[in-house]
Design a protein around this motif. Structure first.
Motif, mmCIF file in Angstrom:
data_model
loop_
_atom_site.group_PDB
_atom_site.id
_atom_site.type_symbol
_atom_site.label_atom_id
_atom_site.label_comp_id
_atom_site.label_asym_id
_atom_site.label_seq_id
_atom_site.Cartn_x
_atom_site.Cartn_y
_atom_site.Cartn_z
ATOM 1 N N ASN A 1 -6.192 -1.336 -6.082
ATOM 2 C CA ASN A 1 -5.560 -0.022 -5.297
ATOM 3 C C ASN A 1 -4.019 -0.535 -5.189
ATOM 4 O O ASN A 1 -3.432 0.636 -5.328
ATOM 5 N N THR A 2 -3.471 -1.567 -5.649
ATOM 6 C CA THR A 2 -2.146 -2.017 -5.569
ATOM 7 C C THR A 2 -1.515 -1.476 -6.694
ATOM 8 O O THR A 2 -0.571 -0.896 -6.921
ATOM 9 N N MET A 3 -2.110 -1.805 -7.824
ATOM 10 C CA MET A 3 -1.602 -1.196 -9.082
ATOM 11 C C MET A 3 -2.034 0.152 -9.600
ATOM 12 O O MET A 3 -1.383 0.654 -10.772
ATOM 13 N N GLY B 1 -8.497 4.226 0.660
ATOM 14 C CA GLY B 1 -8.856 2.840 1.334
ATOM 15 C C GLY B 1 -9.272 3.169 2.689
ATOM 16 O O GLY B 1 -10.195 2.414 3.172
ATOM 17 N N TYR B 2 -8.691 3.947 3.617
ATOM 18 C CA TYR B 2 -9.012 4.103 4.849
ATOM 19 C C TYR B 2 -10.181 4.670 5.003
ATOM 20 O O TYR B 2 -11.344 4.567 5.960
ATOM 21 N N GLY B 3 -10.458 5.940 4.687
ATOM 22 C CA GLY B 3 -11.560 6.980 4.930
ATOM 23 C C GLY B 3 -12.982 6.064 4.250
ATOM 24 O O GLY B 3 -13.930 6.287 5.234
ATOM 25 N N ILE B 4 -12.899 5.860 3.145
ATOM 26 C CA ILE B 4 -14.168 5.110 2.758
ATOM 27 C C ILE B 4 -14.487 3.725 3.650
ATOM 28 O O ILE B 4 -15.803 3.702 3.898
ATOM 29 N N SER B 5 -13.682 3.087 3.759
ATOM 30 C CA SER B 5 -13.799 1.864 4.306
ATOM 31 C C SER B 5 -14.299 2.081 5.900
ATOM 32 O O SER B 5 -15.133 1.382 6.329
ATOM 33 N N ARG C 1 -6.213 -0.944 11.263
ATOM 34 C CA ARG C 1 -6.530 -0.463 10.340
ATOM 35 C C ARG C 1 -5.384 0.168 9.556
ATOM 36 O O ARG C 1 -4.841 0.347 8.420
ATOM 37 N N PHE C 2 -4.624 1.039 10.706
ATOM 38 C CA PHE C 2 -3.408 1.499 10.024
ATOM 39 C C PHE C 2 -2.275 0.595 9.753
ATOM 40 O O PHE C 2 -1.622 0.846 8.732
ATOM 41 N N VAL C 3 -2.153 -0.563 10.388
ATOM 42 C CA VAL C 3 -1.140 -1.504 9.954
ATOM 43 C C VAL C 3 -1.616 -2.201 8.741
ATOM 44 O O VAL C 3 -0.704 -2.201 7.759
ATOM 45 N N VAL C 4 -2.755 -2.481 8.621
ATOM 46 C CA VAL C 4 -3.279 -2.940 7.286
ATOM 47 C C VAL C 4 -3.094 -1.884 6.050
ATOM 48 O O VAL C 4 -2.678 -2.356 4.926
ATOM 49 N N GLY C 5 -3.353 -0.743 6.143
ATOM 50 C CA GLY C 5 -3.156 0.362 5.556
ATOM 51 C C GLY C 5 -1.692 0.503 5.012
ATOM 52 O O GLY C 5 -1.463 0.767 3.947
ATOM 53 N N LEU C 6 -0.930 0.576 6.107
ATOM 54 C CA LEU C 6 0.574 0.733 5.865
ATOM 55 C C LEU C 6 1.102 -0.459 4.850
ATOM 56 O O LEU C 6 1.916 -0.345 4.022
ATOM 57 N N VAL C 7 0.563 -1.942 5.016
ATOM 58 C CA VAL C 7 1.153 -3.035 4.451
ATOM 59 C C VAL C 7 0.657 -2.720 2.978
ATOM 60 O O VAL C 7 1.256 -2.964 1.987
ATOM 61 N N ALA C 8 -0.655 -2.465 2.870
ATOM 62 C CA ALA C 8 -1.165 -2.095 1.556
ATOM 63 C C ALA C 8 -0.360 -1.064 0.745
ATOM 64 O O ALA C 8 -0.181 -1.007 -0.613
ATOM 65 N N VAL C 9 -0.134 -0.020 1.626
ATOM 66 C CA VAL C 9 0.589 1.073 0.751
ATOM 67 C C VAL C 9 2.108 0.765 0.303
ATOM 68 O O VAL C 9 2.514 0.998 -0.839
ATOM 69 N N ALA C 10 2.616 -0.111 1.294
ATOM 70 C CA ALA C 10 3.862 -0.548 0.989
ATOM 71 C C ALA C 10 3.992 -1.432 -0.259
ATOM 72 O O ALA C 10 4.918 -1.586 -1.229
ATOM 73 N N ALA D 1 14.249 8.155 1.351
ATOM 74 C CA ALA D 1 13.270 8.499 0.553
ATOM 75 C C ALA D 1 11.914 7.826 0.653
ATOM 76 O O ALA D 1 10.857 8.459 0.904
ATOM 77 N N ALA D 2 12.065 6.513 0.441
ATOM 78 C CA ALA D 2 11.183 5.704 0.690
ATOM 79 C C ALA D 2 10.435 5.808 1.934
ATOM 80 O O ALA D 2 9.340 5.739 2.420
ATOM 81 N N ALA D 3 11.317 5.766 3.177
ATOM 82 C CA ALA D 3 10.778 5.899 4.506
ATOM 83 C C ALA D 3 10.259 7.280 4.591
ATOM 84 O O ALA D 3 9.146 7.244 5.439
ATOM 85 N N ILE D 4 10.563 8.399 3.987
ATOM 86 C CA ILE D 4 10.050 9.597 4.242
ATOM 87 C C ILE D 4 8.484 9.436 3.448
ATOM 88 O O ILE D 4 7.347 10.082 3.962
ATOM 89 N N VAL D 5 8.693 9.088 2.228
ATOM 90 C CA VAL D 5 6.905 8.788 1.738
ATOM 91 C C VAL D 5 6.115 7.963 2.645
ATOM 92 O O VAL D 5 5.091 8.412 2.661
ATOM 93 N N LEU D 6 6.544 7.182 3.077
ATOM 94 C CA LEU D 6 5.614 6.272 3.888
ATOM 95 C C LEU D 6 5.461 6.857 5.397
ATOM 96 O O LEU D 6 4.194 6.906 5.536
ATOM 97 N N ALA D 7 6.139 7.482 5.926
ATOM 98 C CA ALA D 7 5.827 8.410 7.142
ATOM 99 C C ALA D 7 5.086 9.489 6.701
ATOM 100 O O ALA D 7 4.286 10.005 7.677
ATOM 101 N N SER D 8 5.191 9.941 5.764
ATOM 102 C CA SER D 8 4.270 11.210 5.303
ATOM 103 C C SER D 8 2.930 10.809 5.197
ATOM 104 O O SER D 8 2.097 11.490 4.972
ATOM 105 N N GLY D 9 2.613 9.466 5.444
ATOM 106 C CA GLY D 9 1.049 9.075 5.319
ATOM 107 C C GLY D 9 0.487 9.314 6.408
ATOM 108 O O GLY D 9 -0.956 9.413 6.498
#
Length: 260
Positions: A31-33, A75-79, A106-115, A148-156
């Motif tokens: 998922n990370t790579m 990651g979130y939907g299936i788990s 789960r949102f916190v974990v998902g955000l960390v995984a996305v970052a 731009a990185a903040a917008i990408v993360l917020a768009s999640g």
């Protein structure tokens, strides 16, 4: 429950979910790579993009957004759909604390995984493309990259709400199929795989109405100091509100059916 106690509960759930993910290192690495591998296979061989600072930045932004979309929906939907069939998770939802703490965790974990998934992608883009030249030459201000990185993360956020809706309205097997059906068409229609400038007029009109295209245009426009379609922010906010409402309804519907 006081606010400090609520935060401690969220962090405890986040720690437990993080440890559970860490027990499957192959899935974690995959998922990370994934965004970085997609960048290596589809972008790096194209010398016309790699040697052009602007095109390199656009490609990096689009694949970053695709990484956020796929990580949250898959990651979130299936788990979360799988957790609904887990007796332990069912038990946790019957406790007085409710489902808010586990959902927030789960949102916190998902955000960390996305970052985390964006870090290797940005390193490859910085080392293997001409993207940094846009900043070192003074063509773009450095603050535009973190903006731009903040917008990408917020768009999640709308994608997370979409994942919640999928998780609480389908079975685990159906959630996997639905996540695939939703993610890849949205990525194509939203202009993450092909430049939106190549779309015919009717396809461009459809694309502009999607949350992925809105997020893409906001991030790319902020990064490159380029014009942003006036519809981008209203479309993204509208989809976010609609999908959050759908996620809340799906969660309450599930509780009404299983815990009456």
């Amino acid at each position: 429950m006081t606010r400090p106690a609520a935060w401690r509960l969220v962090l405890a759930h986040a720690r437990a979910q993080g440890l559970e993910i860490a027990r499957s290192p192959l899935a974690l690495v995959t998922n990370t790579m994934y965004p970085t591998l997609a960048f290596a296979f589809f972008v790096l061989p194209q010398r016309g993009i790699v040697t052009d600072p602007v095109q390199s930045l656009v490609a990096t932004t689009q694949l970053s957004l695709f990484g956020v979309l796929s990580a949250l929906v898959f990651g979130y939907g299936i788990s979360a759909a799988q957790d609904r069939a887990d007796p332990w998770t069912t038990y946790l939802r019957t406790l007085p604390a409710g489902a808010v703490a586990t959902t927030a965790a789960r949102f916190v974990v998902g955000l960390v995984a996305v970052a985390a998934s964006l870090v290797p992608l940005l390193l490859v883009a910085a080392l293997a493309t001409a993207a940094p030249e846009a900043f070192t030459a003074g063509a773009l201000a450095w603050w535009r990259a973190p903006a731009a990185a903040a917008i990408v993360l917020a768009s999640g956020l709308p994608f997370l709400a979409m994942a919640v809706a999928i998780a609480y309205t389908t079975t685990p097997r159906s959630a996997l199929a639905l996540a695939q059906i939703v993610t890849f068409p949205l990525a194509f229609v939203g202009g993450l795989m092909f430049p939106p400038e190549t779309f015919p007029h009717w396809a461009d009109a459809v694309s502009l109405a999607t949350p992925v295209r809105a997020a893409r245009d906001l991030a790319v426009g902020t990064l490159l100091d380029a014009p942003i379609p006036p519809s981008s922010l209203p479309v993204l906010l509208g989809w976010t509100a609609a999908l959050l409402a759908l996620a809340v309804w799906a969660n309450r519907r599930d509780e009404g059916r299983r815990f009456r």
